[in-house]
Design an enzyme around this catalytic site. Structure first.
Site, PDB file in Angstrom:
ATOM      1  N   GLY A   9       0.837  -1.206   0.000  1.00  0.00           N
ATOM      2  CA  GLY A   9       0.000   0.000   0.000  1.00  0.00           C
ATOM      3  C   GLY A   9       0.870   1.254   0.000  1.00  0.00           C
ATOM      4  CG  LEU A  11       2.408   3.983   6.070  1.00  0.00           C
ATOM      5  CD1 LEU A  11       3.116   5.333   6.026  1.00  0.00           C
ATOM      6  CD2 LEU A  11       1.396   3.955   7.225  1.00  0.00           C
ATOM      7  CB  THR A  53      -7.969   1.894   2.940  1.00  0.00           C
ATOM      8  OG1 THR A  53      -7.589   1.290   1.706  1.00  0.00           O
ATOM      9  CG2 THR A  53      -6.902   1.644   3.975  1.00  0.00           C
ATOM     10  CG  ASP A  93      -8.973  11.416   9.851  1.00  0.00           C
ATOM     11  OD1 ASP A  93      -8.759  10.299   9.347  1.00  0.00           O
ATOM     12  OD2 ASP A  93      -9.339  12.397   9.186  1.00  0.00           O
ATOM     13  CE1 TYR A 116     -10.359   2.498   6.964  1.00  0.00           C
ATOM     14  CE2 TYR A 116     -10.858   4.741   7.650  1.00  0.00           C
ATOM     15  CZ  TYR A 116      -9.938   3.767   7.298  1.00  0.00           C
ATOM     16  OH  TYR A 116      -8.599   4.079   7.300  1.00  0.00           O
ATOM     17  CE  LYS A 120      -7.425   1.697  10.521  1.00  0.00           C
ATOM     18  NZ  LYS A 120      -6.258   0.897  10.024  1.00  0.00           N
TER      19      LYS A 120
END
Ligand SMILES: NC(=O)c1ccc[n+]([C@@H]2O[C@H](COP(=O)([O-])OP(=O)(O)OC[C@H]3O[C@@H](n4cnc5c(N)ncnc54)[C@H](OP(=O)(O)O)[C@@H]3O)[C@@H](O)[C@H]2O)c1
Length: 282
Positions: A9, A11, A53, A93, A116, A120
């Site tokens: 991905g 990152l 994601t 966030d 989502y 998370k």
């Protein structure tokens, strides 16, 4: 060696670019929903970049999102604890409701509005329970994936103008800056386990889009502001999701650069491939 699940991905790509001590694994090489301690043999730390994601798709696919975003981190956390190695889990966030009007601290109450965000958050809970680290970030873009910057660049080349929402505030984060921060965290291992790391400053998606146009050498007035209500999406987004970096700095970690200068650097680093025949900038 630092093992990075979800290594293909955005990152994961930048973690592997930044450090030869990183081993980035694809989802085919390591599926976090089935991971055991044996899969982590030889690792000195794990930075988990694996995630479901697709924020809108998660609304109708919450079981799968839960498996990747909650069950997977939980299994990783147990495996890391049994091996005595640190786990760094990356979160979002979107665990916050977005009803606030000042940057969220790690200790502020959460209240996800989307599937989502819920999945998370459960991943966070499981990792913290096993003694791992959780780093929340926001609005990530990088070379190694599809993201808002690439979408805007593509729309700039195909449309005379476009409308972008101006009533959601957050902080864009270049994945390379975040990757550097996570590597620092994995070497410092501060006492504080729940942290925030984003680009500095804040803006709206509209402001971000205008800055992208500036970097492309295009007229930013071709981007027009609109409201969230103009573009209904399956998953609700927090209206305000700026994350405070105070705890990060207090833990002795270097603050990430301001989002605007990071965007310029990201363009210089080729986050958007130059168009064929385009004049060089500068
Ligand atoms: N992107 C953002 O704007 C944003 C904002 C806030 C927080 N975050 C968080 O930041 C982290 C990194 O995000 P990113 O933008 O780098 O995500 P990304 O580009 O979507 O990469 C996620 C990676 O996870 C892999 N993956 C999915 N299911 C997996 C599984 N079961 N086992 C192992 N790997 C699996 C995917 O591989 P496949 O493609 O093979 O499925 C993909 O390579 C995530 O935790 C995300 O929640 C991202």
């Amino acid at each position: 060696m630092i093992l990075v699940p979800g290594g293909r991905g955005q990152l994961g790509h930048d973690l592997a670019e930044l450090s030869s001590g990183v081993r980035a694994l694809s989802s085919a090489e390591l599926d976090v929903t089935k991971v055991t301690a044996a899969d982590l043999a030889g690792a000195t730390a794990v930075i988990n970049c694996a995630a479901y994601t697709a924020v809108d798709a998660a609304e109708t696919d919450e079981d799968r999102a839960f498996a990747v975003n909650a069950v997977g981190p939980g299994l990783l956390a147990e495996a890391c604890a049994s091996l005595g190695i640190p786990l760094v889990q990356v979160s979002t966030d979107y665990v916050f409701s977005g009803d606030g009007d000042r940057p969220y601290e790690p200790s502020d109450p959460v209240g996800p509005k989307s599937a989502y965000g819920r999945t998370k958050l459960e991943g966070e809970r499981r990792v913290l329970e096993s003694g791992g680290y959780v780093v929340r970030t926001s609005w990530v873009y990088g070379v190694g994936g599809s993201n808002f910057v690439k979408t805007m660049a593509s729309l700039e080349s195909s449309r005379p103008s476009l409308s972008v929402v101006d009533d959601q505030r957050g902080a864009p984060t270049w994945s390379r800056d975040l990757a550097a921060g996570l590597l620092e965290l994995a070497s410092v291992l501060p006492a504080q386990r729940l942290l925030h790391a984003t680009g500095g400053g804040e803006t709206t998606w509209f402001g971000f889009a205008q800055a992208i146009f500036e970097e492309l050498g295009a007229d930013p007035s071709r981007v027009m502001p609109c409201t969230t209500a103009d573009f209904p999406r399956p998953a609700p987004r927090p209206a305000y999701s700026v994350l405070s970096g105070a705890a990060w700095a207090a833990a002795g970690l270097r603050p990430l650069p301001h989002w605007r200068s990071a965007l310029s650097e990201a363009f210089q680093a080729g986050v958007v491939a130059p168009r064929a025949g385009a004049a060089p900038l500068g």
